[in-house]
Scaffold this motif. Structure first.
Motif, PDB file in Angstrom:
ATOM      1  N   ILE A  34       6.578  29.505  51.030  1.00 56.64           N
ATOM      2  CA  ILE A  34       7.484  29.574  49.884  1.00 56.64           C
ATOM      3  C   ILE A  34       8.363  28.329  49.844  1.00 56.64           C
ATOM      4  O   ILE A  34       8.562  27.724  48.788  1.00 56.64           O
ATOM      5  N   ALA A  35       8.877  27.903  51.006  1.00 55.50           N
ATOM      6  CA  ALA A  35       9.700  26.694  51.078  1.00 55.50           C
ATOM      7  C   ALA A  35       8.890  25.456  50.691  1.00 55.50           C
ATOM      8  O   ALA A  35       9.398  24.563  50.002  1.00 55.50           O
ATOM      9  N   ARG A  36       7.617  25.401  51.090  1.00 56.35           N
ATOM     10  CA  ARG A  36       6.744  24.276  50.725  1.00 56.35           C
ATOM     11  C   ARG A  36       6.573  24.211  49.209  1.00 56.35           C
ATOM     12  O   ARG A  36       6.662  23.128  48.606  1.00 56.35           O
ATOM     13  N   ILE A  37       6.379  25.362  48.578  1.00 51.86           N
ATOM     14  CA  ILE A  37       6.220  25.401  47.123  1.00 51.86           C
ATOM     15  C   ILE A  37       7.512  24.968  46.437  1.00 51.86           C
ATOM     16  O   ILE A  37       7.486  24.196  45.476  1.00 51.86           O
ATOM     17  N   LEU A  38       8.663  25.442  46.932  1.00 49.94           N
ATOM     18  CA  LEU A  38       9.938  25.032  46.342  1.00 49.94           C
ATOM     19  C   LEU A  38      10.127  23.529  46.448  1.00 49.94           C
ATOM     20  O   LEU A  38      10.649  22.890  45.531  1.00 49.94           O
ATOM     21  N   PHE A  39       9.682  22.928  47.556  1.00 53.23           N
ATOM     22  CA  PHE A  39       9.784  21.476  47.729  1.00 53.23           C
ATOM     23  C   PHE A  39       8.828  20.744  46.788  1.00 53.23           C
ATOM     24  O   PHE A  39       9.221  19.799  46.104  1.00 53.23           O
ATOM     25  N   GLU A  40       7.581  21.193  46.735  1.00 50.41           N
ATOM     26  CA  GLU A  40       6.583  20.531  45.885  1.00 50.41           C
ATOM     27  C   GLU A  40       6.923  20.621  44.399  1.00 50.41           C
ATOM     28  O   GLU A  40       6.626  19.713  43.633  1.00 50.41           O
ATOM     29  N   GLU A  41       7.550  21.706  43.988  1.00 49.82           N
ATOM     30  CA  GLU A  41       7.909  21.892  42.586  1.00 49.82           C
ATOM     31  C   GLU A  41       9.242  21.233  42.230  1.00 49.82           C
ATOM     32  O   GLU A  41       9.655  21.253  41.082  1.00 49.82           O
ATOM     33  N   GLY A  42       9.939  20.658  43.230  1.00 49.62           N
ATOM     34  CA  GLY A  42      11.163  19.913  42.965  1.00 49.62           C
ATOM     35  C   GLY A  42      12.433  20.745  42.925  1.00 49.62           C
ATOM     36  O   GLY A  42      13.444  20.300  42.397  1.00 49.62           O
ATOM     37  N   TYR A  43      12.408  21.950  43.490  1.00 43.71           N
ATOM     38  CA  TYR A  43      13.597  22.793  43.492  1.00 43.71           C
ATOM     39  C   TYR A  43      14.508  22.538  44.694  1.00 43.71           C
ATOM     40  O   TYR A  43      15.677  22.875  44.650  1.00 43.71           O
ATOM     41  N   VAL A  44      13.967  21.984  45.787  1.00 50.30           N
ATOM     42  CA  VAL A  44      14.773  21.601  46.950  1.00 50.30           C
ATOM     43  C   VAL A  44      14.429  20.166  47.328  1.00 50.30           C
ATOM     44  O   VAL A  44      13.332  19.680  47.057  1.00 50.30           O
ATOM     45  N   LYS A  45      15.412  19.471  47.951  1.00 55.70           N
ATOM     46  CA  LYS A  45      15.201  18.074  48.342  1.00 55.70           C
ATOM     47  C   LYS A  45      14.292  17.927  49.547  1.00 55.70           C
ATOM     48  O   LYS A  45      13.438  17.060  49.588  1.00 55.70           O
ATOM     49  N   GLU A  46      14.532  18.767  50.563  1.00 55.58           N
ATOM     50  CA  GLU A  46      13.831  18.581  51.827  1.00 55.58           C
ATOM     51  C   GLU A  46      13.704  19.914  52.550  1.00 55.58           C
ATOM     52  O   GLU A  46      14.569  20.782  52.437  1.00 55.58           O
ATOM     53  N   VAL A  47      12.622  20.056  53.304  1.00 54.07           N
ATOM     54  CA  VAL A  47      12.411  21.230  54.140  1.00 54.07           C
ATOM     55  C   VAL A  47      12.124  20.731  55.552  1.00 54.07           C
ATOM     56  O   VAL A  47      11.191  19.956  55.761  1.00 54.07           O
ATOM     57  N   LYS A  48      12.964  21.153  56.504  1.00 58.97           N
ATOM     58  CA  LYS A  48      12.759  20.784  57.909  1.00 58.97           C
ATOM     59  C   LYS A  48      12.610  22.050  58.727  1.00 58.97           C
ATOM     60  O   LYS A  48      13.184  23.080  58.396  1.00 58.97           O
ATOM     61  N   GLU A  49      11.837  21.936  59.787  1.00 54.08           N
ATOM     62  CA  GLU A  49      11.712  23.058  60.706  1.00 54.08           C
ATOM     63  C   GLU A  49      12.392  22.686  62.011  1.00 54.08           C
ATOM     64  O   GLU A  49      12.115  21.643  62.600  1.00 54.08           O
ATOM     65  N   VAL A  50      13.312  23.535  62.461  1.00 53.20           N
ATOM     66  CA  VAL A  50      14.089  23.306  63.671  1.00 53.20           C
ATOM     67  C   VAL A  50      13.695  24.362  64.696  1.00 53.20           C
ATOM     68  O   VAL A  50      13.650  25.553  64.375  1.00 53.20           O
ATOM     69  N   GLU A  51      13.402  23.929  65.910  1.00 51.87           N
ATOM     70  CA  GLU A  51      13.033  24.855  66.975  1.00 51.87           C
ATOM     71  C   GLU A  51      14.290  25.478  67.569  1.00 51.87           C
ATOM     72  O   GLU A  51      15.243  24.778  67.886  1.00 51.87           O
ATOM     73  N   ASP A  52      14.291  26.809  67.700  1.00 51.46           N
ATOM     74  CA  ASP A  52      15.457  27.482  68.272  1.00 51.46           C
ATOM     75  C   ASP A  52      15.095  28.325  69.489  1.00 51.46           C
ATOM     76  O   ASP A  52      15.885  29.143  69.946  1.00 51.46           O
ATOM     77  N   GLY A  53      13.902  28.147  70.021  1.00 55.56           N
ATOM     78  CA  GLY A  53      13.474  28.891  71.192  1.00 55.56           C
ATOM     79  C   GLY A  53      12.858  30.236  70.870  1.00 55.56           C
ATOM     80  O   GLY A  53      12.315  30.906  71.734  1.00 55.56           O
ATOM     81  N   TYR A  54      12.936  30.652  69.627  1.00 54.72           N
ATOM     82  CA  TYR A  54      12.364  31.937  69.238  1.00 54.72           C
ATOM     83  C   TYR A  54      11.196  31.702  68.286  1.00 54.72           C
ATOM     84  O   TYR A  54      10.111  31.400  68.699  1.00 54.72           O
ATOM     85  N   ASN A  55      11.426  31.789  67.023  1.00 52.29           N
ATOM     86  CA  ASN A  55      10.374  31.584  66.028  1.00 52.29           C
ATOM     87  C   ASN A  55      10.619  30.336  65.200  1.00 52.29           C
ATOM     88  O   ASN A  55       9.788  29.950  64.398  1.00 52.29           O
ATOM     89  N   GLY A  56      11.774  29.720  65.379  1.00 53.30           N
ATOM     90  CA  GLY A  56      12.123  28.536  64.619  1.00 53.30           C
ATOM     91  C   GLY A  56      12.975  28.880  63.407  1.00 53.30           C
ATOM     92  O   GLY A  56      13.097  30.037  63.021  1.00 53.30           O
ATOM     93  N   LYS A  57      13.568  27.847  62.842  1.00 50.61           N
ATOM     94  CA  LYS A  57      14.372  28.011  61.630  1.00 50.61           C
ATOM     95  C   LYS A  57      13.929  26.981  60.609  1.00 50.61           C
ATOM     96  O   LYS A  57      13.569  25.865  60.958  1.00 50.61           O
ATOM     97  N   LEU A  58      13.987  27.359  59.373  1.00 55.38           N
ATOM     98  CA  LEU A  58      13.755  26.435  58.273  1.00 55.38           C
ATOM     99  C   LEU A  58      15.110  25.977  57.770  1.00 55.38           C
ATOM    100  O   LEU A  58      15.989  26.803  57.522  1.00 55.38           O
ATOM    101  N   VAL A  59      15.286  24.677  57.610  1.00 57.10           N
ATOM    102  CA  VAL A  59      16.518  24.129  57.050  1.00 57.10           C
ATOM    103  C   VAL A  59      16.151  23.511  55.708  1.00 57.10           C
ATOM    104  O   VAL A  59      15.432  22.521  55.646  1.00 57.10           O
ATOM    105  N   LEU A  60      16.632  24.132  54.634  1.00 62.59           N
ATOM    106  CA  LEU A  60      16.360  23.639  53.288  1.00 62.59           C
ATOM    107  C   LEU A  60      17.558  22.847  52.796  1.00 62.59           C
ATOM    108  O   LEU A  60      18.681  23.341  52.843  1.00 62.59           O
ATOM    109  N   THR A  61      17.306  21.621  52.349  1.00 63.58           N
ATOM    110  CA  THR A  61      18.350  20.812  51.730  1.00 63.58           C
ATOM    111  C   THR A  61      18.282  21.069  50.235  1.00 63.58           C
ATOM    112  O   THR A  61      17.280  20.765  49.587  1.00 63.58           O
ATOM    113  N   LEU A  62      19.339  21.648  49.702  1.00 62.99           N
ATOM    114  CA  LEU A  62      19.355  22.056  48.297  1.00 62.99           C
ATOM    115  C   LEU A  62      19.551  20.862  47.373  1.00 62.99           C
ATOM    116  O   LEU A  62      20.122  19.853  47.761  1.00 62.99           O
ATOM    117  N   LYS A  63      19.074  21.005  46.152  1.00 61.30           N
ATOM    118  CA  LYS A  63      19.092  19.914  45.188  1.00 61.30           C
ATOM    119  C   LYS A  63      20.072  20.232  44.057  1.00 61.30           C
ATOM    120  O   LYS A  63      20.051  21.335  43.511  1.00 61.30           O
TER     121      LYS A  63
END
Length: 130
Positions: A34-63
């Motif tokens: 879903i985050a990839r689609i939001l990025f490709e369609e131009g709704y968010v600036k950037e999507v990064k994945e941050v490791e937190d020792g569990y399942n990870g976190k997505l950090v979305l930079t809003l536009k």
């Protein structure tokens, strides 16, 4: 948590209301798509994945626009755990007459309504973004 997709959309909606620059969301494969689609369609600036020792976190930079207005004016969950909503390729919903997108889960992966029509597949309508 019974509906992780609704939680993701609510986190984004809340961050947009207070004009936050980024929002952190617990990661899963569906949320990554879903985050990839939001990025490709131009709704968010950037999507990064941050490791937190569990399942990870997505950090979305809003536009935002030059006048500090959000590019996303609405996020709406369509198919809920208690009431699933499916659509065929020919009956795919149009969001705001084609100005928004519907994110659809198909047997070929998660894609937008336009991609689903092009691939002639239907599926579960997850949410509307406009």
């Amino acid at each position: 948590m019974t509906d992780p997709i609704a939680d993701m959309l609510t986190r984004i909606r809340n961050a947009l209301m207070v004009k936050k620059e980024t929002v952190e969301i617990p990661a899963s494969n569906t949320k990554r798509e879903i985050a990839r689609i939001l990025f490709e369609e131009g709704y968010v600036k950037e999507v990064k994945e941050v490791e937190d020792g569990y399942n990870g976190k997505l950090v979305l930079t809003l536009k935002y626009t030059e006048r500090n207005q959000s590019v996303i004016s609405g996020l709406e969950r369509v198919s809920k755990p208690g009431l699933r909503s499916y659509s065929g390729a020919k009956t795919m919903p149009k969001v705001l007459g084609g100005f928004g997108i519907a994110i659809v889960s198909t047997n070929k992966g998660i894609m937008t309504d336009k991609q689903a029509k092009a691939n002639n597949v239907g599926g579960e309508v997850l949410c509307y973004v406009y």
